[in-house]
Design an enzyme around this catalytic site. Structure first.
Site, PDB file in Angstrom:
ATOM      1  N   ASP A   1      -9.472   2.006   2.338  1.00 13.67           N
ATOM      2  CA  ASP A   1     -10.413   1.198   3.297  1.00 13.67           C
ATOM      3  C   ASP A   1     -11.446   2.178   4.721  1.00 13.67           C
ATOM      4  O   ASP A   1     -12.570   1.874   4.514  1.00 13.67           O
ATOM      5  CB  ASP A   1      -8.619   1.069   4.107  1.00 13.67           C
ATOM      6  CG  ASP A   1      -8.506   0.190   3.324  1.00 13.67           C
ATOM      7  OD1 ASP A   1      -8.637  -0.756   2.406  1.00 13.67           O
ATOM      8  OD2 ASP A   1      -7.271   0.159   3.186  1.00 13.67           O
TER       9      ASP A   1
ATOM     10  N   LYS B   1       0.937  -1.277   0.376  1.00 17.37           N
ATOM     11  CA  LYS B   1      -0.191  -0.276   0.160  1.00 17.37           C
ATOM     12  C   LYS B   1       0.724   1.323  -0.565  1.00 17.37           C
ATOM     13  O   LYS B   1       0.897   2.532  -0.747  1.00 17.37           O
ATOM     14  CB  LYS B   1      -1.222   0.017   1.414  1.00 17.37           C
ATOM     15  CG  LYS B   1      -1.969  -0.704   1.136  1.00 17.37           C
ATOM     16  CD  LYS B   1      -3.140  -1.141   2.208  1.00 17.37           C
ATOM     17  CE  LYS B   1      -3.940  -1.718   2.432  1.00 17.37           C
ATOM     18  NZ  LYS B   1      -4.973  -1.743   3.110  1.00 17.37           N
TER      19      LYS B   1
END
Ligand code: ATR
Length: 288
Positions: free
Chosen positions: A116, A79
């Protein structure tokens, strides 16, 4: 394919390609979730899972887009690399310093987004009816997972967020990065004695190894709820802790997984899939 005057019309159906990159990614539920979303919304796409290490990341992403790929999800441990790779970033990705969604833009540049935190907030508020406004929230852990959820939670105007971490300094530093956006402070686990919270979110990686941070008695307020960002076929150690401590709701991160996927799907396709049936399906499948 026939048309009204009986002649053959040459309609080419183009399948757009998407994938999740990560390591390990073998057990990822993302391909399944996105294929269901595609069916539900009538979108023609293919979504695969590719095992990609940190070392392979830049070359693999460049090849994927060069070969016509339209969008990627990036998961552990990629990420932060995806954040670096993106040519442009959404504000929420910029704040998270992590990207889980890459989207090819019409001009050939690559947009980095982070869905997220939005996925967590949607699962908490829409799917489970937990109101985040004016409540006291404790986040356990100060790593990448915590960083991604702080700003979207602060956008809901909680009374306070406390970040508690094994390494106290990391919690304090992380809180300082976000204090311009709302009331957020950092501390160590030892500083939690005598305090109580309406919502406790476990963002440590401890749950994955069935471990729990040391949590004092009375930490969960009466009618408070617990949420573990991790999920599994069985309740995680933290979900069990919540149940043992009489949480109103003690939830794991399966709903967040589906909601972050839905938000990524929206970024790529401009269509928002209905998630409830997908969450129910995945929930029904994980009982042994
Ligand atoms: P992620 O991207 O999943 O957040 P990370 O950035 O490596 O992964 O962060 C892991 C988090 O879990 C950290 O907050 C870590 O605490 P430290 O910063 O003190 O290392 C926390 N963590 C991992 N194992 C833990 C354990 N057994 N008990 C408590 N906290 C733990």
């Amino acid at each position: 394919m026939g048309n009204l005057d009986g002649k053959e019309s040459a309609i080419m159906i183009i399948t757009d390609h998407y994938a999740v990159f990560g390591q390990p990614v073998k057990h990822s539920k993302s391909p399944r979730i996105h294929q269901i979303f595609a069916q539900l919304t009538g979108q023609n796409l293919q979504y695969d899972a590719w095992e990609v290490s940190a070392e392979q990341f830049t070359g693999a992403v460049t090849d994927f887009f060069a070969e016509g790929g339209k969008g990627l999800n990036c998961t552990v441990p990629l990420k932060e690399l995806a954040w670096r790779y993106a040519d442009i970033k959404t504000e929420r990705a910029q704040l998270a310093k992590a990207v889980n969604t890459l989207a090819l833009q019409p001009d050939g540049s690559v947009l980095g987004d982070n869905t997220d935190g939005c996925g967590l907030v949607t699962d908490l508020t829409v799917n489970h009816g937990i109101n985040l406004t004016d409540i006291n929230i404790l986040i356990l852990g100060a790593g990448g997972a915590s960083r991604g959820i702080i700003a979207p939670i602060l956008d809901q105007s909680p009374n306070t967020i406390v970040i508690a971490n094994r390494t106290t300094e990391k919690a304090i530093n992380l809180a300082e990065e976000f204090e311009h956006k709302g009331a957020v402070t950092g501390c160590g686990f030892g500083d939690l004695a005598g305090r109580s919270f309406d919502l406790i979110i476990n963002a440590t990686s401890a749950s994955l190894s069935e471990q729990l941070p040391p949590l004092p008695e009375g930490l969960l307020a009466v009618n408070g709820s617990c949420y573990d960002l991790a999920y599994g076929n069985q309740p995680t150690a933290f979900v069990r802790w919540g149940m043992e401590n009489h949480a109103l709701l003690s939830l794991d991160g399966l709903g967040m997984l589906v909601e972050q996927a839905a938000e990524a799907f929206f970024v790529w396709r401009g269509v928002r899939p209905v998630t409830q049936g997908v969450i129910e399906l995945l929930n029904s499948e994980r009982q042994p």
